[in-house]
Structure formats: structure tokens, C-alpha cells
Design a protein around this motif. Structure first.
Motif, PDB file in Angstrom:
ATOM      1  N   VAL A 101       5.981  -5.061  -0.239  1.00 33.74           N
ATOM      2  CA  VAL A 101       4.719  -5.439   0.392  1.00 33.74           C
ATOM      3  C   VAL A 101       4.979  -6.070   1.757  1.00 33.74           C
ATOM      4  CG1 VAL A 101       2.666  -6.892   0.200  1.00 33.74           C
ATOM      5  CG2 VAL A 101       3.538  -5.715  -1.825  1.00 33.74           C
ATOM      6  N   SER A 102       6.025  -6.894   1.845  1.00 41.08           N
ATOM      7  CA  SER A 102       6.378  -7.528   3.124  1.00 41.08           C
ATOM      8  C   SER A 102       6.755  -6.484   4.164  1.00 41.08           C
ATOM      9  CB  SER A 102       7.539  -8.512   2.922  1.00 41.08           C
ATOM     10  OG  SER A 102       7.145  -9.599   2.115  1.00 41.08           O
ATOM     11  N   ALA A 152       4.918  -5.856   7.714  1.00 40.96           N
ATOM     12  CA  ALA A 152       5.671  -5.866   8.977  1.00 40.96           C
ATOM     13  C   ALA A 152       5.451  -4.573   9.750  1.00 40.96           C
ATOM     14  CB  ALA A 152       7.161  -6.075   8.689  1.00 40.96           C
ATOM     15  N   MET A 153       5.351  -3.460   9.042  1.00 39.51           N
ATOM     16  CA  MET A 153       5.101  -2.175   9.699  1.00 39.51           C
ATOM     17  C   MET A 153       3.765  -2.189  10.431  1.00 39.51           C
ATOM     18  SD  MET A 153       6.355   0.751   6.994  1.00 39.51           S
ATOM     19  CE  MET A 153       8.087   1.258   6.917  1.00 39.51           C
ATOM     20  N   VAL A 154       2.727  -2.690   9.776  1.00 39.92           N
ATOM     21  CA  VAL A 154       1.412  -2.736  10.412  1.00 39.92           C
ATOM     22  C   VAL A 154       1.466  -3.587  11.673  1.00 39.92           C
ATOM     23  CG1 VAL A 154      -0.984  -3.494  10.159  1.00 39.92           C
ATOM     24  CG2 VAL A 154       0.151  -2.314   8.275  1.00 39.92           C
ATOM     25  N   SER A 155       2.118  -4.735  11.585  1.00 40.24           N
ATOM     26  CA  SER A 155       2.205  -5.628  12.739  1.00 40.24           C
ATOM     27  C   SER A 155       2.947  -4.972  13.896  1.00 40.24           C
ATOM     28  CB  SER A 155       2.911  -6.931  12.336  1.00 40.24           C
ATOM     29  OG  SER A 155       2.159  -7.624  11.360  1.00 40.24           O
ATOM     30  N   ALA A 166       5.400   6.508  13.397  1.00 37.18           N
ATOM     31  CA  ALA A 166       5.275   5.261  12.653  1.00 37.18           C
ATOM     32  C   ALA A 166       4.329   5.429  11.465  1.00 37.18           C
ATOM     33  CB  ALA A 166       4.776   4.156  13.576  1.00 37.18           C
ATOM     34  N   ASN A 167       3.285   6.221  11.667  1.00 34.43           N
ATOM     35  CA  ASN A 167       2.324   6.484  10.598  1.00 34.43           C
ATOM     36  C   ASN A 167       2.991   7.181   9.416  1.00 34.43           C
ATOM     37  OD1 ASN A 167      -0.578   6.822   9.640  1.00 34.43           O
ATOM     38  ND2 ASN A 167       0.064   8.953   9.724  1.00 34.43           N
ATOM     39  N   HIS A 172       3.189   5.620   5.577  1.00 33.27           N
ATOM     40  CA  HIS A 172       2.727   6.313   4.374  1.00 33.27           C
ATOM     41  C   HIS A 172       3.879   6.565   3.412  1.00 33.27           C
ATOM     42  CE1 HIS A 172      -1.555   7.217   5.089  1.00 33.27           C
ATOM     43  NE2 HIS A 172      -1.220   7.057   6.359  1.00 33.27           N
ATOM     44  N   LYS A 173       5.039   6.903   3.929  1.00 37.72           N
ATOM     45  CA  LYS A 173       6.207   7.108   3.072  1.00 37.72           C
ATOM     46  C   LYS A 173       6.552   5.833   2.313  1.00 37.72           C
ATOM     47  CE  LYS A 173       9.966   9.225   1.559  1.00 37.72           C
ATOM     48  NZ  LYS A 173       9.953  10.460   0.745  1.00 37.72           N
ATOM     49  N   GLN A 174       6.427   4.684   2.968  1.00 36.17           N
ATOM     50  CA  GLN A 174       6.724   3.417   2.311  1.00 36.17           C
ATOM     51  C   GLN A 174       5.760   3.164   1.154  1.00 36.17           C
ATOM     52  OE1 GLN A 174       9.404   1.595   2.994  1.00 36.17           O
ATOM     53  NE2 GLN A 174       8.889   0.222   1.292  1.00 36.17           N
ATOM     54  N   ILE A 175       4.492   3.533   1.332  1.00 36.20           N
ATOM     55  CA  ILE A 175       3.535   3.407   0.226  1.00 36.20           C
ATOM     56  C   ILE A 175       3.920   4.345  -0.912  1.00 36.20           C
ATOM     57  CG2 ILE A 175       1.136   3.790  -0.477  1.00 36.20           C
ATOM     58  CD1 ILE A 175       0.278   2.807   2.271  1.00 36.20           C
ATOM     59  N   HIS A 176       4.304   5.564  -0.561  1.00 33.21           N
ATOM     60  CA  HIS A 176       4.723   6.517  -1.598  1.00 33.21           C
ATOM     61  C   HIS A 176       5.863   5.924  -2.429  1.00 33.21           C
ATOM     62  CE1 HIS A 176       3.477   9.854   1.478  1.00 33.21           C
ATOM     63  NE2 HIS A 176       2.463   9.113   1.102  1.00 33.21           N
TER      64      HIS A 176
END
Length: 217
Positions: free
Chosen positions: A103-104, A108-111, A126-127, A131-135
Motif C-alpha cells: 500500500v505504501s 508513493a507512486m501516486v505522489s 508510470a500508469n 496498475h501492475k502494482q495493484i495486480h
């Protein structure tokens, strides 16, 4: 001069990555000898990689040549339907299974990505990472495999919806909402936030295509 010799099994991934980052675009012709020289591998693994990509519908025949495939309107619509459902499921499972470190990373990615809203190409890369990180945070290997295939096919679209005026900033706000829901362990909220995000991206792409047709007409 060709690059340093790569393991032959890398030929598929090398070509796939080149399509994904836009080195090869829809309609570009792929020639075995040129690819072998470019990537520093022999023609046999290149040929096998091209056959595999054709089987996956990422390449198509144009006479005797293989070209990077493109998606028509119906194919694009079908892809977004599948993507919306699978991405929503990934967000729901991420809200359930993601550990605090994952989650952190998302936060950090969004920021970090907020600095890229005026650079569509960089924001698009970056997008994909976001999305890959959520997957991965869904902790479901079969879902990750299916989403990998969906995102590979997304590379067949010549433009990114993030290039639309103002879309980058809006998308980043949507990403922030997705992460907030995952942080809160709000499974239905995370699923809805990501599904809504994909729906807006699809509408944006439809508007881009309509504008392109109007200009060409």
C-alpha cells in the motif's frame, strides 16, 4: 552494430517490450533479419517469437509480411469491458490482501506520478507500473496472468488516453481515490473506484477517436 548477444529465450520479451513502449507501432512491418540484428539474437528464436505473437493476435498478416496488429472499434470496446471487470477484481482483492508495504508503494507512486501530468508518454509508463502494482497486490497469480495479456493488447492502441487535454491530472486524482479505498480495506469501494477509472479512460479514448475521424474526414 547489433547489441550484445541475448539469451535466445528473450526474443519474445524483447519484441513484446518494443511494442509495449511504442518502438514498433500498429501497422509497422516486422522483418526477421532486421529484428535479429537489432536485438543480437539468431533468426530462429526471432521466428519462433513472431509466431507466438501472431498466435496471441499481437501481430497479423499483411500478405506475406507480419505487421503489428491494430484494434478496430469493436475490439477496443470488447477489450475495455474485460479490462474493467478484471481491474475491478484486482482492486477488490488488493484491498483484502495487500500488505502495508504494498500500500505504501502505491501511495508513493501516486505522489511521484503527479509530477508527470504534463508528459503523457512518461505518465503512460508510470500508469502501467501503477496498475501492475495493484495486480500484484491482489495476490492472485491467475488474475495477474490475465491482466498481463490485457495490458499487452492495450499496447496495440496507437495513442494513450492520457494524452487528452486535462486527462493526466484527472487520472491522478482517480488513482488517489483507488489507493485511499485500498488503504481503508474498502473492497467494494476499491473495485468501484477502479472500474469507474477504466470507464472514464474508455470514454476519453472514444472521444479521441471521434476527433481523429473528424480531422481525417
Amino acid at each position: 552494430m547489433s547489441q550484445t548477444k541475448q539469451p535466445q529465450t528473450d526474443a519474445y520479451n524483447l519484441i513484446l517490450e518494443a511494442i509495449d513502449i511504442g518502438v514498433f507501432k500498429p501497422g509497422d512491418r516486422l522483418v526477421e533479419s532486421d529484428l535479429a540484428d537489432r536485438f543480437g539474437v539468431s533468426r530462429t528464436p526471432i521466428r519462433e517469437a513472431l509466431q507466438r505473437l501472431e498466435t496471441q493476435s499481437l501481430l497479423e498478416r499483411d500478405g506475406r509480411s507480419l505487421i503489428v496488429a491494430s484494434l478496430d472499434h469493436n475490439q477496443m470496446a470488447e477489450l475495455y469491458v474485460v479490462r474493467r471487470e478484471l481491474e475491478g477484481l484486482a482492486a477488490r482483492l488488493a484491498a483484502r490482501h495487500a500488505n502495508d508495504e504494498e500500500v505504501s508503494v502505491l501511495r508513493a507512486m501516486v505522489s511521484a506520478d503527479n509530477a508527470l501530468v504534463n508528459d503523457p508518454a512518461a505518465l503512460s509508463r508510470a500508469n502501467r507500473r501503477f496498475h501492475k502494482q495493484i495486480h500484484l497486490a491482489s495476490h492472485n497469480r491467475y488474475l495477474v496472468q490475465q491482466l498481463d495479456l490485457v495490458h499487452r493488447t492495450m499496447a496495440l492502441m496507437a495513442t494513450t488516453s492520457l494524452a487528452a487535454q486535462g486527462r493526466g491530472e484527472i487520472a491522478q486524482g482517480e488513482h488517489d481515490g483507488i489507493v485511499k479505498a485500498i488503504e481503508a480495506r474498502d473492497e467494494p469501494g476499491a473495485e468501484k473506484a477502479l472500474k469507474d477509472h477504466i470507464s472514464v479512460a474508455f470514454m476519453t479514448r472514444l472521444q479521441q477517436d471521434a476527433s481523429a475521424r473528424e480531422r481525417s474526414g
